[in-house]
Scaffold this active site. Structure first.
Site, PDB file in Angstrom:
ATOM      1  N   GLN A  27      30.296 -52.727 -40.650  1.00  0.00           N
ATOM      2  CA  GLN A  27      29.484 -53.501 -41.588  1.00  0.00           C
ATOM      3  C   GLN A  27      29.265 -52.745 -42.896  1.00  0.00           C
ATOM      4  O   GLN A  27      29.294 -53.331 -43.973  1.00  0.00           O
ATOM      5  CB  GLN A  27      28.136 -53.832 -40.938  1.00  0.00           C
ATOM      6  CG  GLN A  27      27.150 -54.556 -41.849  1.00  0.00           C
ATOM      7  CD  GLN A  27      27.619 -55.937 -42.268  1.00  0.00           C
ATOM      8  OE1 GLN A  27      28.480 -56.535 -41.632  1.00  0.00           O
ATOM      9  NE2 GLN A  27      27.066 -56.440 -43.366  1.00  0.00           N
ATOM     10  N   GLU A  28      29.051 -51.439 -42.815  1.00  0.00           N
ATOM     11  CA  GLU A  28      28.711 -50.637 -43.992  1.00  0.00           C
ATOM     12  C   GLU A  28      29.869 -50.494 -44.980  1.00  0.00           C
ATOM     13  O   GLU A  28      29.698 -50.667 -46.175  1.00  0.00           O
ATOM     14  CB  GLU A  28      28.259 -49.227 -43.577  1.00  0.00           C
ATOM     15  CG  GLU A  28      26.832 -49.154 -43.089  1.00  0.00           C
ATOM     16  CD  GLU A  28      25.804 -49.285 -44.205  1.00  0.00           C
ATOM     17  OE1 GLU A  28      26.177 -49.317 -45.393  1.00  0.00           O
ATOM     18  OE2 GLU A  28      24.609 -49.371 -43.886  1.00  0.00           O
TER      19      GLU A  28
END
Length: 283
Positions: free
Chosen positions: A152-153
């Site tokens: 996600q990051e």
């Protein structure tokens, strides 16, 4: 959360309508219907000839040139333009071509476009396991959760930089990096090593572990704190007057970005756990 009562026929029909989706609500719906979350069986493996046909396309060749020059925006634009005319098999081959060239964000993005044949090893890669495995084992940290957060990051872009100044795979802020390094007793920590994979994973996993400890071991709360900051989570938690089911808490997060972030990280972590443990999982 497992409920003793079965959903009503009407509810079951509605849940069934979204249970096939490979997202947070699809996973929740599956569990409400009494099914654990599993990885779909992959289709026939992509052949070297199929990858070679992709490699010959000028658009992908241009994209590779741009990525090689660290012109990510231009490379991504060339890559995505070339995807428009591809069949599902060609999309899987293009994702494999991206894997071979270590452009993992394009591998994930390209593979996620398929509907009939799906390859979850492309959609949920676990690079740098030689560093990640010992790092998470030493801390007793759930590796599936860590990869879920990285996906996600940064989408596995090593030199990713955010507008806020966060860097690397785990998007560690410079102030956080200094604080964690000090806590760990690292005397020789240099700011410019923050994008180095080993350093980034070491600082990021230790920070995740510290946040998890401060949130009484709740991955949902710790994920939200990683995104919005531990101070905000403390105030959001203080506002609760009784225990709350995680899915409901997530919907009550006042920041839109953090709500989406937590759903995505927890969904990712569930698929990673299914891949790593080779058995169905519970969100």
């Amino acid at each position: 959360e497992a409920h003793a009562s079965q959903p009503t026929p009407e509810a079951a029909q509605l849940l069934q309508g979204i249970a096939e989706q490979s997202n947070f609500y699809g996973q929740l719906a599956s569990e409400e219907l009494g099914r654990l979350i599993s990885i779909p069986a992959p289709g026939a493996p992509v052949t070297p000839a199929e990858v070679a046909a992709i490699a010959e396309r000028p658009g992908f060749q241009r994209a590779l040139q741009f990525f090689g020059m660290r012109l990510r925006f231009e490379g991504t634009r060339e890559w995505n333009w070339e995807l428009r005319s591809l069949s599902e098999r060609e999309l899987l081959a293009a994702a494999e071509f991206a894997r071979q060239n270590h452009i993992l964000d394009r591998m994930v993005n390209t593979s996620e476009r398929t509907r009939l044949q799906v390859d979850y090893t492309q959609r949920y890669p676990a690079p740098h396991d030689d560093i990640m495995h010992p790092a998470t084992q030493t801390l007793g940290l759930d590796k599936a959760w860590v990869y879920g957060l990285i996906r996600q990051e940064s989408r596995f872009i090593m030199d990713a930089q955010s507008y806020a100044g966060a860097s690397g795979l785990m998007q560690v802020m410079p102030s956080t990096a200094r604080w964690v390094a000090k806590k760990m007793g690292l005397t020789d920590f240099m700011q410019d090593t923050i994008t180095d994979v080993r350093t980034n994973i070491m600082l990021g996993t230790n920070y995740m572990n510290m946040v998890l400890g401060s949130m009484d071991g709740s991955q949902v709360l710790a994920t939200a704190a990683y995104n919005a900051g531990p101070g905000r989570l403390r105030s959001w938690r203080a506002a609760l007057d009784k225990p709350m089911e995680s899915a409901i808490f997530i919907e009550s997060i006042p920041f839109f970005e953090t709500r989406v972030y937590v759903k995505n990280v927890m969904t990712n972590a569930t698929y990673y756990a299914a891949l790593f443990e080779v058995r169905p999982q519970s969100l």
